[in-house]
Scaffold this motif. Structure first.
Motif, PDB file in Angstrom:
ATOM      1  N   TYR A  72       0.847  -1.182   0.000  1.00 29.02           N
ATOM      2  CA  TYR A  72       0.000   0.000   0.000  1.00 29.02           C
ATOM      3  C   TYR A  72       0.894   1.247   0.000  1.00 29.02           C
ATOM      4  CZ  TYR A  72      -3.321  -3.548   1.601  1.00 29.02           C
ATOM      5  OH  TYR A  72      -4.081  -4.668   1.713  1.00 29.02           O
ATOM      6  N   GLU A  73       0.420   2.313  -0.658  1.00 23.03           N
ATOM      7  CA  GLU A  73       1.196   3.554  -0.702  1.00 23.03           C
ATOM      8  C   GLU A  73       1.356   4.145   0.692  1.00 23.03           C
ATOM      9  OE1 GLU A  73      -0.327   6.292  -3.592  1.00 23.03           O
ATOM     10  OE2 GLU A  73      -0.407   4.736  -5.126  1.00 23.03           O
ATOM     11  N   THR A  74       0.282   4.090   1.470  1.00 21.71           N
ATOM     12  CA  THR A  74       0.330   4.515   2.869  1.00 21.71           C
ATOM     13  C   THR A  74      -0.286   3.413   3.700  1.00 21.71           C
ATOM     14  OG1 THR A  74      -1.828   5.589   2.735  1.00 21.71           O
ATOM     15  CG2 THR A  74       0.110   6.966   2.287  1.00 21.71           C
ATOM     16  N   SER A  75       0.002   3.409   4.971  1.00 19.95           N
ATOM     17  CA  SER A  75      -0.554   2.392   5.853  1.00 19.95           C
ATOM     18  C   SER A  75      -2.082   2.468   5.848  1.00 19.95           C
ATOM     19  CB  SER A  75      -0.052   2.583   7.285  1.00 19.95           C
ATOM     20  OG  SER A  75       1.333   2.389   7.330  1.00 19.95           O
ATOM     21  N   ASP A  95       0.516  -2.437   6.316  1.00 20.23           N
ATOM     22  CA  ASP A  95       1.324  -1.797   5.275  1.00 20.23           C
ATOM     23  C   ASP A  95       1.228  -2.527   3.941  1.00 20.23           C
ATOM     24  OD1 ASP A  95       2.207   0.154   7.016  1.00 20.23           O
ATOM     25  OD2 ASP A  95       4.018  -0.948   7.577  1.00 20.23           O
ATOM     26  N   GLY A  96       0.868  -3.800   3.981  1.00 16.94           N
ATOM     27  CA  GLY A  96       0.765  -4.567   2.744  1.00 16.94           C
ATOM     28  C   GLY A  96       0.513  -6.026   3.017  1.00 16.94           C
ATOM     29  N   VAL A  97       0.387  -6.782   1.934  1.00 16.86           N
ATOM     30  CA  VAL A  97       0.130  -8.216   2.013  1.00 16.86           C
ATOM     31  C   VAL A  97       1.091  -8.903   1.042  1.00 16.86           C
ATOM     32  CG1 VAL A  97      -1.587 -10.031   1.659  1.00 16.86           C
ATOM     33  CG2 VAL A  97      -2.309  -7.796   2.488  1.00 16.86           C
ATOM     34  N   VAL A  98       1.668 -10.012   1.481  1.00 16.39           N
ATOM     35  CA  VAL A  98       2.510 -10.819   0.603  1.00 16.39           C
ATOM     36  C   VAL A  98       1.828 -12.172   0.436  1.00 16.39           C
ATOM     37  CG1 VAL A  98       4.761 -11.891   0.266  1.00 16.39           C
ATOM     38  CG2 VAL A  98       4.605  -9.674   1.405  1.00 16.39           C
ATOM     39  N   VAL A  99       1.520 -12.516  -0.803  1.00 16.76           N
ATOM     40  CA  VAL A  99       0.848 -13.774  -1.125  1.00 16.76           C
ATOM     41  C   VAL A  99       1.890 -14.733  -1.677  1.00 16.76           C
ATOM     42  CG1 VAL A  99      -0.981 -14.853  -2.473  1.00 16.76           C
ATOM     43  CG2 VAL A  99      -1.261 -12.497  -1.678  1.00 16.76           C
ATOM     44  N   SER A 100       1.921 -15.956  -1.123  1.00 16.43           N
ATOM     45  CA  SER A 100       2.868 -16.974  -1.586  1.00 16.43           C
ATOM     46  C   SER A 100       2.125 -18.048  -2.369  1.00 16.43           C
ATOM     47  CB  SER A 100       3.590 -17.620  -0.408  1.00 16.43           C
ATOM     48  OG  SER A 100       4.345 -16.657   0.291  1.00 16.43           O
ATOM     49  N   PHE A 101       2.627 -18.330  -3.562  1.00 14.80           N
ATOM     50  CA  PHE A 101       2.041 -19.334  -4.444  1.00 14.80           C
ATOM     51  C   PHE A 101       2.940 -20.561  -4.502  1.00 14.80           C
ATOM     52  CE2 PHE A 101       0.854 -15.177  -6.077  1.00 14.80           C
ATOM     53  CZ  PHE A 101      -0.522 -15.304  -6.264  1.00 14.80           C
ATOM     54  N   ASN A 102       2.325 -21.731  -4.659  1.00 18.98           N
ATOM     55  CA  ASN A 102       3.054 -22.965  -4.905  1.00 18.98           C
ATOM     56  C   ASN A 102       3.243 -23.065  -6.412  1.00 18.98           C
ATOM     57  OD1 ASN A 102       4.051 -25.530  -5.205  1.00 18.98           O
ATOM     58  ND2 ASN A 102       2.270 -26.578  -4.362  1.00 18.98           N
ATOM     59  N   TYR A 121      -9.359  -8.497  -4.841  1.00 21.31           N
ATOM     60  CA  TYR A 121     -10.058  -9.562  -4.116  1.00 21.31           C
ATOM     61  C   TYR A 121      -9.278  -9.982  -2.876  1.00 21.31           C
ATOM     62  CZ  TYR A 121     -12.875  -9.842  -8.345  1.00 21.31           C
ATOM     63  OH  TYR A 121     -13.692  -9.543  -9.391  1.00 21.31           O
ATOM     64  N   VAL A 122      -7.966 -10.100  -3.013  1.00 24.22           N
ATOM     65  CA  VAL A 122      -7.124 -10.452  -1.865  1.00 24.22           C
ATOM     66  C   VAL A 122      -7.205  -9.350  -0.818  1.00 24.22           C
ATOM     67  CG1 VAL A 122      -4.768 -10.908  -1.097  1.00 24.22           C
ATOM     68  CG2 VAL A 122      -5.582 -11.890  -3.246  1.00 24.22           C
ATOM     69  N   ASN A 123      -7.125  -8.094  -1.257  1.00 27.42           N
ATOM     70  CA  ASN A 123      -7.229  -6.970  -0.324  1.00 27.42           C
ATOM     71  C   ASN A 123      -8.568  -6.980   0.410  1.00 27.42           C
ATOM     72  OD1 ASN A 123      -4.706  -5.832  -0.839  1.00 27.42           O
ATOM     73  ND2 ASN A 123      -5.477  -4.670  -2.580  1.00 27.42           N
ATOM     74  N   LEU A 165       1.201 -10.657   6.497  1.00 24.38           N
ATOM     75  CA  LEU A 165       0.669  -9.322   6.689  1.00 24.38           C
ATOM     76  C   LEU A 165       1.822  -8.397   7.072  1.00 24.38           C
ATOM     77  CD1 LEU A 165      -2.451 -10.388   8.784  1.00 24.38           C
ATOM     78  CD2 LEU A 165      -2.314 -10.037   6.321  1.00 24.38           C
ATOM     79  N   THR A 166       2.184  -7.497   6.169  1.00 29.63           N
ATOM     80  CA  THR A 166       3.309  -6.614   6.377  1.00 29.63           C
ATOM     81  C   THR A 166       2.909  -5.438   7.261  1.00 29.63           C
ATOM     82  OG1 THR A 166       3.998  -7.160   4.134  1.00 29.63           O
ATOM     83  CG2 THR A 166       5.120  -5.331   5.181  1.00 29.63           C
ATOM     84  N   GLY A 167       3.689  -5.179   8.287  1.00 23.93           N
ATOM     85  CA  GLY A 167       3.453  -4.050   9.186  1.00 23.93           C
ATOM     86  C   GLY A 167       2.140  -4.147   9.940  1.00 23.93           C
TER      87      GLY A 167
END
Length: 171
Positions: A72-75, A95-102, A121-123, A165-167
């Protein structure tokens, strides 16, 4: 004579013990073996079900993971549910989301492309899940597990195996 009576009593006790052991071996042991076999069969069926359920989840290594960072640009502040008796407004900061794929999954390319082209959709799932908790019940680990489950249901795929979940903070 006392010695002979004592010997006879000891011999009789040994014979009674021998008879009781024979009864034990031939009457109780078969029933115990049947019960043991039944328990073994039930345990093996349960183990098979557990192995099958975890089989899909564990068919990848850390090298097979491909991540996609939604920063995200801002929190972002997400309002939390109110606890009973608490009038103060609480929120979570993200602050953001990191999605891990197999990357070894059959539908990796399609799901990866879909998420990267339209991460809304993830957000939405992340925000909706976080907003369902109160400040006292929220826990990052449970939120992550619930988000993964909802994303897998949304995309009808087990390709997405982890979400970070970042931050992530609550106040």
């Amino acid at each position: 004579m006392k010695k002979n009576i004592l010997t006879i009593i000891i011999m009789a006790t040994c014979l009674v013990n021998l008879v009781m052991n024979v009864v034990l071996v031939f009457s109780i042991m078969p029933a115990m073996n049947k019960t043991s076999n039944l328990v073994d069969k039930v345990a093996s069926v349960v183990d098979l079900e557990i192995e099958d359920a975890n089989k899909e989840e564990e068919e990848y290594t850390i090298q097979d993971l491909v991540t996609f960072d939604i920063a995200y640009e801002t929190s972002v502040k997400i309002n939390l549910q109110s606890d009973e008796g608490d009038s103060k407004a609480h929120y979570a900061v993200l602050d953001g989301v990191v999605v891990s794929f197999n990357s070894k999954a059959e539908d990796f390319e399609a799901i990866n492309t879909s998420v990267q082209t339209n991460p809304v959709y993830v957000n939405d799932i992340v925000k909706e899940t976080i907003s369902g908790y109160t400040v006292t019940t929220i826990n990052e680990a449970t939120v992550r597990q619930e988000v993964i489950k909802k994303i897998q249901e949304k995309y009808n795929s087990k390709c997405i195996v982890d979400v970070s979940l970042t931050g992530f903070l609550t106040a």
